[in-house]
Design an enzyme around this catalytic site. Structure first.
Site, PDB file in Angstrom:
ATOM      1  N   PHE A  19       4.559 -37.666  30.020  1.00  0.00           N
ATOM      2  CA  PHE A  19       3.255 -37.287  30.324  1.00  0.00           C
ATOM      3  C   PHE A  19       3.051 -35.941  29.145  1.00  0.00           C
ATOM      4  CE2 PHE A  19       2.304 -32.589  31.277  1.00  0.00           C
ATOM      5  CZ  PHE A  19       0.450 -33.274  31.417  1.00  0.00           C
ATOM      6  N   VAL A  20       3.643 -35.072  28.841  1.00  0.00           N
ATOM      7  CA  VAL A  20       4.020 -34.078  27.213  1.00  0.00           C
ATOM      8  C   VAL A  20       3.847 -34.949  26.013  1.00  0.00           C
ATOM      9  CG1 VAL A  20       4.817 -32.872  26.013  1.00  0.00           C
ATOM     10  CG2 VAL A  20       4.984 -31.985  28.416  1.00  0.00           C
ATOM     11  N   ASP A  54      17.242 -46.498  23.990  1.00  0.00           N
ATOM     12  CA  ASP A  54      18.207 -45.355  24.604  1.00  0.00           C
ATOM     13  C   ASP A  54      19.005 -43.821  24.086  1.00  0.00           C
ATOM     14  OD1 ASP A  54      20.019 -43.796  27.132  1.00  0.00           O
ATOM     15  OD2 ASP A  54      19.852 -45.110  27.982  1.00  0.00           O
ATOM     16  N   SER A 116      13.915 -25.930  29.150  1.00  0.00           N
ATOM     17  CA  SER A 116      12.432 -25.666  30.792  1.00  0.00           C
ATOM     18  C   SER A 116      13.469 -24.532  30.956  1.00  0.00           C
ATOM     19  CB  SER A 116      13.360 -27.056  31.605  1.00  0.00           C
ATOM     20  OG  SER A 116      12.951 -26.568  32.728  1.00  0.00           O
ATOM     21  N   TYR A 139      19.370 -29.652  36.509  1.00  0.00           N
ATOM     22  CA  TYR A 139      18.624 -29.972  36.049  1.00  0.00           C
ATOM     23  C   TYR A 139      19.108 -28.701  35.577  1.00  0.00           C
ATOM     24  CZ  TYR A 139      14.198 -30.101  33.460  1.00  0.00           C
ATOM     25  OH  TYR A 139      13.184 -30.266  32.536  1.00  0.00           O
ATOM     26  N   LYS A 143      20.318 -28.700  31.198  1.00  0.00           N
ATOM     27  CA  LYS A 143      19.180 -28.426  30.168  1.00  0.00           C
ATOM     28  C   LYS A 143      19.522 -27.279  29.277  1.00  0.00           C
ATOM     29  CE  LYS A 143      15.428 -30.676  29.476  1.00  0.00           C
ATOM     30  NZ  LYS A 143      14.637 -30.830  29.018  1.00  0.00           N
TER      31      LYS A 143
END
Length: 347
Positions: A19-20, A54, A116, A139, A143
């Site tokens: 998306f970004v 990947d 994030s 998550y 991160k």
């Protein structure tokens, strides 16, 4: 070497089809920077070729980085459903190690990492960049661990690791929480729950990518020795009831006056929780989703990026209106495609 983005640079964007990544081209084009795409999947919104690979595959990264002068890492395991702890670790942390190895191979010294605010976990007051991170999920933990990998790489000398920590990002072609809210309201399947006074930090995608370009195209604006970390949130925060009202208005719909009490709605959502856990599906109604929209306070401080001179060009109400307009033109009939990373990568 200044480690800034300048005209003629060639940037490898990892996770470019997400998306970004699909919104980056205008910012890079304005800077005169070439965007080199790398992802597990091609970008259906761009005619530019994508190198398929990947982020955990060092050999593939070395091949893709040939001729590049900088790296932007947007690639991540981030979905709430369908990803286990081992995959979060291998993609987000193992991928960071692979990226550093490939950059060292080519002598690339300029990196931007899209992290994030999930690294902060839960805090009584809105966290800023000096708040000690205490992540509460895989998550956020992965991160934060990836940030540590990049900081260690940066300590090698003459290297730059710019880290941007955005809150929830929305905009055209995003099918996450705001899309689901718009869809429920559009289909007459939504009733406001609770007082809706809880604040929700959000970012419009065009502002986030503009902020990356602004920060990266100049040397660090922070004092020497200060880690180059920026929260990104569009301010002022909206209360959840304000977001709901903006969606109704943009859809041309009258907002209901009645608001359901929170406690019985959470109780009624419990059976959906059981179905979601049994099937592994992200259902539109769960107690966690109700709690997140109607009661949970998820606000973050983002003064630092404004103190160094960045000004967002799109307000949150304008961004919501833009997303609703996209929804009405295209998104209403679009089928979301969820690309989950493989459990492991074949070497």
């Amino acid at each position: 070497m200044t480690n800034t983005l300048t005209s003629g640079d060639r940037v490898l964007v990892l996770g470019s089809s997400g998306f970004v990544g699909s919104h980056l081209a205008p910012v890079f084009d304005a800077l005169g920077v070439e965007l080199v795409r790398f992802d597990l999947h091609p970008d259906p919104h761009s005619a530019r070729p994508t190198q398929i690979g990947d982020v955990r595959d060092v050999d593939a990264l070395i091949e893709a980085m040939a001729g590049c002068t900088a790296v932007l890492n947007l690639a991540a395991a981030h979905h709430d459903f369908g990803i286990g702890t081992a995959t979060f670790e291998s993609v987000n942390v193992g991928g960071a190690r692979a990226i550093c190895a490939a950059m060292e191979y080519h002598g690339i010294t300029n990196l931007c990492f899209y992290s994030s605010v999930a690294v902060y976990g839960e805090h009584a007051t809105p966290p800023d960049e000096h708040t000690t991170p205490e992540p509460v999920n895989d998550y956020g933990r992965s991160k934060l661990a990836a940030e540590a990998v990049y900081r260690q790489w940066e300590a090698g000398g003459g290297r730059r690791a710019l880290i941007v920590r955005p809150a929830v990002v929305f905009g055209p072609r995003n099918f996450a929480n705001l899309y689901k809210l718009i869809r429920q309201i559009d289909r007459h399947r939504f009733l406001p729950v609770g007082p809706g006074a809880n604040r929700k930090s959000m970012c419009f995608v065009a502002n986030v990518v503009a902020a990356i370009g602004y920060l990266w195209s100049a040397p660090s604006r922070l004092p020497d020795g200060e880690p180059e970390v920026y929260n990104y949130v569009d301010k002022p925060d909206l209360a959840s009831r304000e977001t709901v009202s903006l969606v109704y208005r943009a859809l041309g719909r009258r907002e209901p006056r009645a608001r359901l009490p929170l406690a019985p709605v959470l109780l009624a959502a419990k059976p959906f929780d059981l179905v979601g856990r049994a099937t592994g599906k992200d259902l539109p109604i769960t107690s966690a989703r109700v709690q997140k929209l109607s009661a949970a306070e998820t606000a973050f401080t983002a003064d630092r990026i404004r103190e160094v001179g960045f000004t967002a060009s799109v307000s949150l109400p304008e961004g919501i209106e833009t997303m609703v307009d996209w929804y009405q033109r295209e998104g209403r009939h679009a089928t979301p495609v969820v690309h989950l990373p493989p459990v492991d990568v074949q070497r």
